[in-house]
Design an enzyme around this catalytic site. Structure first.
Site: not given
Length: 407
Positions: A79, A172
């Protein structure tokens, strides 16, 4: 495929996470890239490739040795941050960077006068943005380096290694990356996140972290008749913030110094909401910081009446050093791997968090190694192709050195 081609291809996928989401992953578009990545790993010949319903990917490069070698793993997140757009990224390569200004677009320049770290990469080939998005080297550079290293080991059977596991995860950037990572399934004795910054960075200390959310309840009365009756929650919010020491904020601290960070205030006369980050490397000081916030709330309630201020305080993650210290061979191997790659190790604490911290407390000692990105989370982000290749070399060296660890 060259490492830069692999990385630039990854950046074409919009994988931005969302902190207000209640789904896992937090955005469905992350799954589009996860499926692509799973298929790529299968095409590259990795084994036991699987992706669960939450987008967590696990795969194995099987051992080519008859020896008993510890199984190690390499982890990166796919991400991208919320701070800048991750859609329609247009990465380009600045070949043989000359040390001058880089014109990202008509209106935006990356200049060494503002970003002196650019000069550390003079003569290298830099991948930059077009100035309208972030780049996504955090952490697609880490993914590219891990995949490239696995392909290199696959093609160089003369390099002895044990089972190597790779893991890629969503979310994350919103602090949720390790929450659903299956350490037992991963099956490693130790691992490494490839999620650090510039060349040589090695991190095995991070903040202890907590989040504090306050609600202040006021009392709205017509301003013409407010004396002795009104309690303005907005004013109380300002009063609360004034209790926080000004020399213990992110903008006034560095190194091992902890801080309180006011993320935001939403307020009106009737109600105010404040959100804080609490950070400290030292566990005792961390606990004291949480106690301080609770004491401030108590003082406000004593002054304005019980229940005026409500506090929700929760721990987010802890300093991984506590779990790495008993396993310092994990660090010794990285330092040797870097030195053999001609990289000077830069051991430093993280003024933030990492998936490795949570994974370490889940039973997987997991320090953080550089991935090469600089100026994360914004349009001035860049990564050096040469540094990415060095990161890949360090991964390969770690696999080789681990083969001799218990021999």
């Amino acid at each position: 495929m060259e490492i830069q081609e692999r990385f630039i291809n990854y950046t074409k996928f919009d994988t931005q996470s969302a902190d207000e989401s209640e789904t896992v992953p937090s955005t469905s578009k992350q799954l589009i890239f996860a499926k692509y990545l799973k298929e790529e790993l299968e095409k590259e010949g990795l084994k036991d490739v699987e992706m669960d319903e939450m987008g967590y990917i696990y795969a194995t490069l099987p051992s080519n040795s008859k020896k008993k070698i510890p199984t190690i793993g390499f982890i990166a997140h796919y991400d991208t941050a919320l701070d800048a757009s991750g859609a329609n990224i247009k990465a380009r390569i600045v070949e043989n960077y000359d040390g001058g200004d880089i014109q990202l677009n008509e209106h935006l320049v990356s200049s060494p006068s503002r970003f002196p770290e650019l000069l550390d990469h003079k003569g290298e080939d830099l991948i930059v943005t077009d100035g309208t998005t972030l780049l996504g080297a955090d952490d697609k550079a880490g993914i590219a380096e891990i995949v490239q290293a696995m392909c290199y080991l696959r093609d160089h059977s003369e390099i002895e290694h044990g089972d190597i596991r790779v893991g890629f995860n969503p979310d994350e950037e919103i602090g949720m990356g390790a929450h659903h990572f299956n350490v037992e399934k991963f099956g490693c004795e130790w691992g490494y996140t490839i999620d650090g910054g510039d060349l040589g960075e090695l991190e095995f200390e991070n903040f202890n972290a907590a989040a504090a959310k306050l609600v202040i309840y006021g009392r709205s009365v017509h301003t013409g008749y407010a004396k002795g009756k009104m309690i303005n929650a907005s004013v109380l919010a300002c009063e609360f913030q004034a209790m926080i020491p000004t020399d213990e904020l992110p903008e006034t601290t560095e190194g091992y110094q902890g801080f309180y960070h006011l993320l935001g205030i939403e307020s009106r006369c009737e109600e105010a909401k404040l959100s804080y980050l609490i950070r400290d490397h030292d566990r005792q000081k961390f606990e004291a910081r949480k106690d301080f916030i609770a004491t401030c709330v108590k003082q406000m309630n004593e002054k304005y009446g019980e229940g005026t201020v409500e506090l929700k305080l929760n721990d987010q993650y802890y300093n991984m050093k506590e779990k790495i210290d008993p396993n310092m061979h994990v660090i010794d191997l990285v330092i040797q791997a870097m030195q053999e790659a001609g990289v000077a190790p830069k051991v430093q604490p993280i003024r933030g968090g990492t998936d490795g911290a949570q994974l370490s407390f889940k039973g997987l000692p997991c320090p953080n190694i550089f991935a090469g990105g600089v100026n994360f989370h914004g349009p001035h982000e860049f990564v050096s192709i040469q540094v990415m290749k060095k990161a890949m070399e360090v991964i390969v060296n770690l696999c080789r050195l681990t083969a001799d660890y218990n021999s």
